[in-house]
Design a protein around this motif. Sequence first.
Motif, PDB file in Angstrom:
ATOM      1  N   ARG A 104     -18.002  71.315 -33.077  1.00 59.09           N
ATOM      2  CA  ARG A 104     -17.445  70.191 -31.999  1.00 59.09           C
ATOM      3  C   ARG A 104     -16.090  69.611 -32.688  1.00 59.09           C
ATOM      4  NH1 ARG A 104     -17.022  65.273 -31.219  1.00 59.09           N
ATOM      5  NH2 ARG A 104     -18.243  64.507 -32.784  1.00 59.09           N
ATOM      6  N   GLN A 154     -13.490  72.388 -32.804  1.00 64.18           N
ATOM      7  CA  GLN A 154     -12.898  72.672 -31.512  1.00 64.18           C
ATOM      8  C   GLN A 154     -12.104  71.536 -31.241  1.00 64.18           C
ATOM      9  OE1 GLN A 154     -13.649  75.368 -29.701  1.00 64.18           O
ATOM     10  NE2 GLN A 154     -11.988  74.871 -28.163  1.00 64.18           N
ATOM     11  N   GLU A 155     -12.388  70.414 -31.118  1.00 63.73           N
ATOM     12  CA  GLU A 155     -11.450  69.005 -31.028  1.00 63.73           C
ATOM     13  C   GLU A 155     -10.329  69.367 -31.662  1.00 63.73           C
ATOM     14  OE1 GLU A 155     -13.869  65.602 -31.767  1.00 63.73           O
ATOM     15  OE2 GLU A 155     -15.001  65.857 -30.008  1.00 63.73           O
ATOM     16  N   ARG A 188      -8.857  72.016 -33.058  1.00 63.54           N
ATOM     17  CA  ARG A 188      -8.217  73.160 -32.301  1.00 63.54           C
ATOM     18  C   ARG A 188      -7.349  72.660 -31.070  1.00 63.54           C
ATOM     19  NH1 ARG A 188     -12.442  76.273 -32.007  1.00 63.54           N
ATOM     20  NH2 ARG A 188     -12.193  76.979 -34.216  1.00 63.54           N
ATOM     21  N   ASP A 189      -8.392  72.117 -30.190  1.00 66.51           N
ATOM     22  CA  ASP A 189      -7.602  71.764 -28.937  1.00 66.51           C
ATOM     23  C   ASP A 189      -6.538  70.682 -29.116  1.00 66.51           C
ATOM     24  OD1 ASP A 189      -9.726  73.101 -27.712  1.00 66.51           O
ATOM     25  OD2 ASP A 189     -11.051  71.551 -27.339  1.00 66.51           O
ATOM     26  N   ARG A 190      -6.730  69.808 -29.962  1.00 66.65           N
ATOM     27  CA  ARG A 190      -5.500  68.731 -30.350  1.00 66.65           C
ATOM     28  C   ARG A 190      -4.220  69.512 -30.825  1.00 66.65           C
ATOM     29  NH1 ARG A 190      -3.496  66.411 -34.542  1.00 66.65           N
ATOM     30  NH2 ARG A 190      -4.934  67.578 -35.982  1.00 66.65           N
ATOM     31  N   GLU A 204      -3.509  72.724 -30.362  1.00 66.97           N
ATOM     32  CA  GLU A 204      -3.146  73.515 -29.268  1.00 66.97           C
ATOM     33  C   GLU A 204      -2.300  72.807 -28.284  1.00 66.97           C
ATOM     34  OE1 GLU A 204      -6.274  75.445 -27.581  1.00 66.97           O
ATOM     35  OE2 GLU A 204      -6.536  77.214 -29.003  1.00 66.97           O
ATOM     36  N   HIS A 205      -2.839  71.536 -28.012  1.00 72.72           N
ATOM     37  CA  HIS A 205      -2.255  70.499 -27.269  1.00 72.72           C
ATOM     38  C   HIS A 205      -0.953  69.877 -27.911  1.00 72.72           C
ATOM     39  CE1 HIS A 205      -1.661  67.196 -24.211  1.00 72.72           C
ATOM     40  NE2 HIS A 205      -1.402  66.534 -25.163  1.00 72.72           N
ATOM     41  N   LYS A 235       1.478  73.078 -27.581  1.00 71.19           N
ATOM     42  CA  LYS A 235       1.994  72.947 -26.054  1.00 71.19           C
ATOM     43  C   LYS A 235       3.191  72.127 -25.745  1.00 71.19           C
ATOM     44  CE  LYS A 235      -1.793  75.205 -23.864  1.00 71.19           C
ATOM     45  NZ  LYS A 235      -2.945  74.794 -23.062  1.00 71.19           N
TER      46      LYS A 235
END
Length: 342
Positions: A273, A276-277, A279-281, A283-284, A287
Motif C-alpha cells: 500500500r 503504491q501510494e 508510486r502514485d505520488r 506519478e502525480h 504529471k
Amino acid sequence: MASGSTTQDPCERIQEMVKEESVSELKVVLLGLKQAGKSSAINTLLGGEGVESEREIVGEKRQGKIRGKLVTLIDTPGWEWDSEKVNSEIKEEIMRSVSLCSPGPHAFLLVIPVVSFKDSHRKAVEEHMHLLSERVWTHTIVLFTYGDKLRDLSIEQHIMKEGEGLQGLVAKCGNRYHVLNNKNISDHAQVTVLLQKIEEMVAEKEGEAFISEEVLQEVERRLQQQKEMLEQRKDEMEEEIKLRYEEKQKAIEEELRHRYEDELRKREEEMKRKLQEERDRKEHELKEKNLMEKELEKKVETSRHSIKRRNSMDNIPPKMSGDADPGKSTEETPVRYESEDK
C-alpha cells in the motif's frame, strides 16, 4: 494403610478389611485325626442343635448362637493317626473346608482325644497342620475331647503325663487348650469358658482372621492383576496425556503460524500500500511536472513568437511619399509634368 511407595502385605490388606466389620460372628475350623471327636465337639458346643447345618462335599458347616454370639463351625475331614505323609486328596479337602469361611477363620480348634498320644500322632498332626503354614499355630487352641476319660486327672496332669510330644503341640499353640466332656452336653459352663478363650485369642489379634497361603496366593494374583491393570492404565493415560500435549502443542504452533502469516501478510499489504501510494505520488508529481514543463514551454514559445513579431516590426523601413506602392501599377499613378513655361 501404607502410603507413598511402601507396598502393603496382601495379608494386612485383607486383615484391615476384616477389621472394618465388627466381629459379631466367630468363624471356627475344627481340625484333627480321624475319630478324634470333632462332630461330637460341634454338637456339644451348639447344644445338640444348629441353627443352620449345611453339608458340603468335603466338610460340614454349622451355625448356632453361643451366649448370644453367632458362631460358625467348620468340620474338616480327619487324617490317619499314624500317617506322616500328607495325602493330596486330604490336603485338598482340608483346604476346601477352610475356604468355607472365607476370607478366613478367626480360630482353629485342634481336636485331640484324651487318649495315649504317641510320637507318630504328633508327627501326623504337625505334617497336616503345616498345610496351613506355620502361622496357623498362632490361631489355634488345642481342644481335648472325651474329657470324661480323665477320671480323677486334671487336663494339665494328662498333658504332663503324655510327655514332650503333646506338650510340644500345646506349646506351639501358645499353651492355649481346653477340655470338653462330650457326654455332658448340659454342662454349658465348659462351652462358655471355651468361647471366652476363643474370644480372648481373637481379641489379642485385634480381630484378625487367619488367611491361608492359597487365599494369599489368590489375593496376590488378583493384586498383581490389579497392578498390571493400573500400570497398563497408567501407560495408556501417559500416552493419552502425551497425545493431548502433542495435539495442544501442534494447535499452539498452528495458531502461532497463522498469526505470523497474518502479521506477515498485513505487513506485506501495508508495504504494498505504501509503495503504491509512493508510486502514485511520484506519478502525480511527474504529471504535474510534465504539465508545468508543457505550460512553461508554451509560455516560452508564446514569448518567442511575440519577440520575433516585435523584432520583425522594428526592422520594416518607413514609407516615402514618392515611393510607389508596390502593389499598384505605374500606370495607375500618372506622372505629372510641369510645363517649362510655367
